[in-house]
Scaffold this motif. Structure first.
Motif, mmCIF file in Angstrom:
data_model
loop_
_atom_site.group_PDB
_atom_site.id
_atom_site.type_symbol
_atom_site.label_atom_id
_atom_site.label_comp_id
_atom_site.label_asym_id
_atom_site.label_seq_id
_atom_site.Cartn_x
_atom_site.Cartn_y
_atom_site.Cartn_z
ATOM 1 N N ASN A 36 0.831 -1.219 0.000
ATOM 2 C CA ASN A 36 0.000 0.000 0.000
ATOM 3 C C ASN A 36 0.857 1.258 0.000
ATOM 4 N N THR A 37 1.957 1.243 0.811
ATOM 5 C CA THR A 37 2.840 2.415 0.867
ATOM 6 C C THR A 37 3.491 2.642 -0.496
ATOM 7 N N ALA A 38 3.992 1.571 -1.100
ATOM 8 C CA ALA A 38 4.612 1.713 -2.421
ATOM 9 C C ALA A 38 3.607 2.244 -3.437
ATOM 10 N N GLY A 39 2.343 1.757 -3.363
ATOM 11 C CA GLY A 39 1.321 2.221 -4.303
ATOM 12 C C GLY A 39 1.072 3.713 -4.180
ATOM 13 N N ARG A 40 1.016 4.222 -2.923
ATOM 14 C CA ARG A 40 0.758 5.664 -2.746
ATOM 15 C C ARG A 40 1.905 6.489 -3.310
ATOM 16 N N TYR A 41 3.154 6.073 -3.052
ATOM 17 C CA TYR A 41 4.300 6.849 -3.562
ATOM 18 C C TYR A 41 4.373 6.788 -5.084
ATOM 19 N N LEU A 42 4.086 5.616 -5.662
ATOM 20 C CA LEU A 42 4.088 5.510 -7.131
ATOM 21 C C LEU A 42 3.020 6.408 -7.747
ATOM 22 N N GLU A 43 1.844 6.487 -7.111
ATOM 23 C CA GLU A 43 0.783 7.360 -7.635
ATOM 24 C C GLU A 43 1.238 8.810 -7.643
ATOM 25 N N LYS A 44 1.889 9.247 -6.563
ATOM 26 C CA LYS A 44 2.363 10.637 -6.500
ATOM 27 C C LYS A 44 3.457 10.904 -7.533
ATOM 28 N N LEU A 45 4.363 9.925 -7.716
ATOM 29 C CA LEU A 45 5.417 10.084 -8.724
ATOM 30 C C LEU A 45 4.827 10.102 -10.129
ATOM 31 N N LEU A 46 3.732 9.336 -10.354
ATOM 32 C CA LEU A 46 3.051 9.372 -11.653
ATOM 33 C C LEU A 46 2.457 10.754 -11.919
ATOM 34 N N VAL A 47 1.754 11.314 -10.902
ATOM 35 C CA VAL A 47 1.103 12.610 -11.072
ATOM 36 C C VAL A 47 2.126 13.713 -11.322
ATOM 37 N N SER A 48 3.293 13.632 -10.631
ATOM 38 C CA SER A 48 4.316 14.673 -10.793
ATOM 39 C C SER A 48 5.143 14.462 -12.047
ATOM 40 N N GLY A 49 4.898 13.370 -12.802
ATOM 41 C CA GLY A 49 5.592 13.159 -14.064
ATOM 42 C C GLY A 49 6.939 12.510 -13.936
ATOM 43 N N GLN A 50 7.345 12.044 -12.744
ATOM 44 C CA GLN A 50 8.657 11.434 -12.573
ATOM 45 C C GLN A 50 8.655 9.956 -12.952
ATOM 46 N N VAL A 51 7.488 9.334 -12.998
ATOM 47 C CA VAL A 51 7.373 7.914 -13.315
ATOM 48 C C VAL A 51 6.304 7.741 -14.387
ATOM 49 N N GLU A 52 6.514 6.779 -15.280
ATOM 50 C CA GLU A 52 5.546 6.449 -16.319
ATOM 51 C C GLU A 52 4.956 5.069 -16.041
ATOM 52 N N LEU A 53 3.735 4.836 -16.543
ATOM 53 C CA LEU A 53 3.022 3.580 -16.329
ATOM 54 C C LEU A 53 2.580 3.021 -17.663
ATOM 55 N N ARG A 54 2.823 1.741 -17.866
ATOM 56 C CA ARG A 54 2.278 1.058 -19.045
ATOM 57 C C ARG A 54 1.690 -0.271 -18.601
ATOM 58 N N HIS A 55 0.764 -0.787 -19.406
ATOM 59 C CA HIS A 55 0.097 -2.042 -19.071
ATOM 60 C C HIS A 55 0.638 -3.167 -19.931
ATOM 61 N N LEU A 56 0.933 -4.274 -19.288
ATOM 62 C CA LEU A 56 1.331 -5.484 -19.988
ATOM 63 C C LEU A 56 0.324 -6.559 -19.595
ATOM 64 N N GLY A 57 -0.666 -6.738 -20.479
ATOM 65 C CA GLY A 57 -1.772 -7.625 -20.109
ATOM 66 C C GLY A 57 -2.527 -7.006 -18.954
ATOM 67 N N MET A 58 -2.704 -7.750 -17.869
ATOM 68 C CA MET A 58 -3.387 -7.243 -16.694
ATOM 69 C C MET A 58 -2.423 -6.582 -15.715
ATOM 70 N N ALA A 59 -1.093 -6.667 -15.972
ATOM 71 C CA ALA A 59 -0.091 -6.133 -15.042
ATOM 72 C C ALA A 59 0.211 -4.674 -15.350
ATOM 73 N N LYS A 60 0.570 -3.917 -14.294
ATOM 74 C CA LYS A 60 0.975 -2.525 -14.425
ATOM 75 C C LYS A 60 2.501 -2.461 -14.268
ATOM 76 N N ILE A 61 3.211 -1.897 -15.268
ATOM 77 C CA ILE A 61 4.670 -1.808 -15.268
ATOM 78 C C ILE A 61 5.062 -0.346 -15.093
#
Length: 821
Positions: A36-61
């Motif tokens: 849960n902690t990792a998920g919250r930090y990843l969400e904030k990094l996504l919003v600030s543009g420091q991290v990108e997200l792509r989908h591989l099948g049902m998985a989030k990379i």
């Protein structure tokens, strides 16, 4: 929330070492924080543009971002983009947004949004928009539509919590102009509606199994099928969730996909709640960038339900076909004005020998020229409408192939059919009804002419109020008709007779036995001239209430008494024969001494064939010993001085039978002895049919409501449940009694209550005719589910909304697991 620098830096460092990207499970293993902690930090990094997200099948990379500055990209975006800080001051606004507001971006930067032209641009929608902004600052993301705003523009908008520089709390607003999409054609809307219904009605089991044979993902429908929640299933070993034999078979199928890297399709049985059901399985490999199978996604569908639905549909179509063919009303179905189906009643009404003589022909071929324009307009209306439509009952004329003209009541309803619109038209032949109505109008006209030219005064009173007098009445009392209409009948009676006459009138209207004919003294309009009259009155229904109708005859000059008596008798005979109800005079022993023309014409006999014989032997009662016995008992009761009234049936010419409101009223002489009985019968066949139709309609609604596949509920103005069906109880987990003690707010998610209440207010205010929405509900066990809701008003006979009916369809695969108290 401000990012803790150390944790955020650890995530960035791990992603830097793995440029191909990692899923959240792999990140958690390396930085040793909980998921849960990792998920919250990843969400904030996504919003600030420091991290990108792509989908591989049902998985989030997740991977480190490698792109140009966000502000540079946002500035050239075709979307309107705005960023606000926690004080709702503008931190960033792109050129597209500033052009919409007609204000340069540099003049808007740093200003509080509530002091910018956005207030006037959004007008009445601005307060609700600001509520979403504040919710975004509290961490709640919002997606929806906004409009129309200035210029008639509609936006699809997203308000998302955003971490600004140095981790400050902010919010991003992204508006996309969807005005053009709103104006899309009817074909597109129909296609989208069908797709939406298909997606919302999905009941597939969806899951992902990783290489360790553990559950990586499962949708809510599949979790519910297992009697648990997605959170409780995720991460568990798959083999522990099923009986050994089934788990072994599943394992072999999964192993084949992992080893071959190819999809697998299969069907198989699975025991569910003590019964064996069939499922369709599709297993799809989810591959890593190197081509190896990382996980397997499965989609399973309960095809036994589909087969059962096909059987139900087949039975439903068979029931409709039988109903169509057995209907007494003529039914025709046409598409674009061309007849495609008719029932036997339609064949008979058209005077043809076979449906083939009607099918394939334009319906306008059978429409009378006087009704053709109306029918053409109705066909065009149905053709232009993709949604079901019902046209109000109308009277039209049609021409049979043999040239005979038919008057019919027509009710037309459209329905979707093979991608187009078909129209069901129900015809009811009212030719005879209109002929009878015209005959009745002529009869009433004759009666009105007779009354107006009568030498006897004719009056109708309710209580003491005079409702009608003819010219003879006015002449006898020395005035004009308008001098008496609306006045007090008591003022027309001499003081010494006033109490007696008024008491007789009141007792008559209460149904008590009173003399119908008696003498009294009336006063002329000058208040002093006295007139001795013979007053004859009876009880009628007038304008929905009991009233006394009668005549007065001036007998002041005794020398004219005999002549006036004969004239009065003739007038009474004319009135007697002109009434539309069946009327007869019967002795206390049951002998029919007189009968009016209406009753004779109905049975097709002469007066001589009817009078001077027992009433129960008349043709009106023939063939039914029960009705004869009931009549004999009624005559006996009326002969004892009791007014008798009941509903029965009488026989007419041939096989004609009508329902009548029948009564026997005793008539007393001045000494209080019963001289005769007045038998009256009023045709109530039409009323009976209307009552039967209402009962059938209510029964159909009850069946649809109780056995329908959707959740249905009737809610009063206070938003309390009045009635709920079985599907509604199952959806919310309450019994019917429990739900009826609750309100809509009790089962509505807190985030949806305000919007729900606002829509309901609009509905009761008449601003909208219905509304549809997707919202969250709270079950009895505290779990949250999504539902597609349609709410329509229920009105009383005056058109006032007294309650609403809601139809709820649960949206499969969109259930939240968080419990709400």
């Amino acid at each position: 929330m401000v990012l803790r620098q150390q944790t955020a830096e650890l995530i960035r460092e791990v992603l830097k070492k793995n440029p191909q990207g990692l899923n959240i499970t792999e990140i958690v293993r390396q930085i040793r924080v909980n998921r849960n902690t990792a998920g919250r930090y990843l969400e904030k990094l996504l919003v600030s543009g420091q991290v990108e997200l792509r989908h591989l099948g049902m998985a989030k990379i997740y991977a480190l971002a490698n792109r140009v500055p966000v502000s540079a990209v946002l500035s050239i975006s075709s979307e309107c983009i705005l960023q606000l800080d926690s004080s709702t001051r503008i931190v960033f606004i792109n050129d597209t947004f500033s052009r919409f507001l007609s204000v340069p971006a540099n003049e808007l930067a740093g200003k509080n949004i509530e002091y910018t032209p956005l207030v006037t641009a959004f007008d009445d929608l601005f307060p609700a928009f600001m509520d979403r902004v504040h919710a975004g600052l509290e961490g709640t993301e919002w997606r929806g539509e906004l409009g129309p705003v200035r210029g008639g523009i509609y936006f699809s908008y997203r308000i998302a919590p955003t971490a600004l520089d140095h981790g400050q709390k902010g919010v991003s607003v992204i508006l996309e102009d969807i005005t053009a999409a709103k104006m899309a054609g009817a074909c597109l809307r129909e296609s989208e509606e069908r797709y939406r219904l298909l997606a919302e009605s999905s009941s597939d089991l969806i899951f992902v199994i990783d290489a360790d044979d553990r559950v990586e993902y499962v949708n809510s429908y599949a979790a519910a099928f297992l009697g648990t929640t997605p959170a409780e299933v995720t991460g568990k070993a798959r083999a522990l969730l099923f009986p050994p034999q089934i788990a072994h078979r599943q394992g072999k199928m999964l192993q084949e996909v992992f080893s071959t890297g190819k999809s697998l399709h299969s069907e198989g049985p699975l025991p569910v709640d003590g019964e064996m059901r069939w499922f369709d399985y599709v297993l799809v490999p989810l591959k890593s960038p190197d081509g190896s199978v990382r996980s397997v996604m499965g989609i399973s569908r309960d095809i036994s339900g589909r087969k059962q639905a096909e059987e139900t549909l087949k039975n439903s179509e068979e029931r409709y076909r039988r109903l169509l063919q057995q209907s007494f009303d003529a039914i025709v179905i046409h598409k674009k004005g061309i007849i495609t189906l008719v029932n036997e009643a339609a064949v008979a009404l058209a005077g043809v020998s076979s449906p083939d003589e009607l099918v394939g022909k334009p319906i306008l071929d059978f429409v009378h020229p006087g009704s053709r324009e109306l029918v053409q307009a109705r066909v065009a209306t149905f053709t232009d409408q993709s949604r079901p439509l019902t046209v109000a009952l109308a009277e039209e004329k049609f021409v049979r192939p043999d040239g005979k003209i038919i008057d019919a009541e027509v009710l037309a309803t459209s329905f979707p059919d093979d991608g187009g619109v078909a129209v069901q038209v129900v015809f009811r032949d009212i030719t005879r009804k209109k002929e009878l109505a015209e005959a009745l109008r002529q009869s009433e006209e004759k009666y009105r002419t007779l009354v107006e030219h009568s030498q006897n005064g004719v009056f109708i009173i309710q209580g003491r109020k005079i409702l009608y007098v003819n010219s003879a009445f006015a002449r006898i009392l020395g005035g004009r008709t308008e001098d008496f209409t609306g006045g007090d009948f008591g003022a027309c009676i001499a003081p010494e007779d006033r109490d007696r006459v008024l008491d007789i009138g009141h007792r008559r209207q209460r149904g008590e036995p009173v003399p119908e004919t008696y003498e009294c003294i009336l006063l002329k309009r000058d208040g002093t001239t006295r007139v001795i009259v013979s007053l004859d009155a009876g009880l009628i229904q007038y304008q929905g209430a009991p009233a006394s109708m009668g005549t007065i005859r001036d007998i002041t000059e005794q020398k004219h008494a005999e002549a006036e008596l004969r004239e009065s008798s003739g007038m009474l005979r004319a009135i007697f024969d002109s009434t539309f109800q069946f009327t007869g005079l019967v002795t206390p022993k049951g002998i029919l001494t007189d009968v009016n023309r209406t009753a004779l014409d109905f049975t097709g006999i002469t007066r001589d064939e009817a009078v001077n014989r027992p009433f129960w032997e008349g043709r009106w009662w023939q063939g039914d010993t029960v009705r004869v016995q009931q009549l004999r008992e009624a005559i006996s009761k009326a002969a004892s001085g009791t007014f008798v009234r009941y509903e029965t049936m009488v026989q007419g010419v041939g096989v004609a039978v009508v329902d009548v409101d029948f009564s026997l009223k005793p008539v007393f002489d001045p000494q209080g002895n019963i001289r005769l009985l007045i038998a009256e019968g009023r045709d109530i066949t039409a009323r009976r049919r209307a009552e039967d139709a209402l009962r059938e309609s209510e029964e159909r609604f009850r069946r649809v409501f109780e056995d329908g596949p959707l959740g249905m509920a009737i809610v009063d103005r206070n938003r309390r449940f009045v009635s709920v069906n079985r599907m509604c109880c199952e959806m919310f987990g309450y019994s019917e009694d429990e739900l009826r003690k609750k309100t809509i707010e009790d089962v509505t998610h807190p985030d949806n209550r305000d919007e729900d209440a606002a829509q309901m207010q609009k509905l009761y205010a008449g601003k909208i005719t219905r509304y549809r929405t997707e919202k969250r509900y709270i079950r009895k066990d505290g779990s949250v589910c999504w539902g597609s809701l349609t709410v329509s008003p229920l009105r009383d006979k005056n058109g006032k909304i007294v309650s609403t009916i809601g139809l709820v369809e649960e949206i499969a695969g969109r259930t939240e697991t968080k419990e709400v108290s």
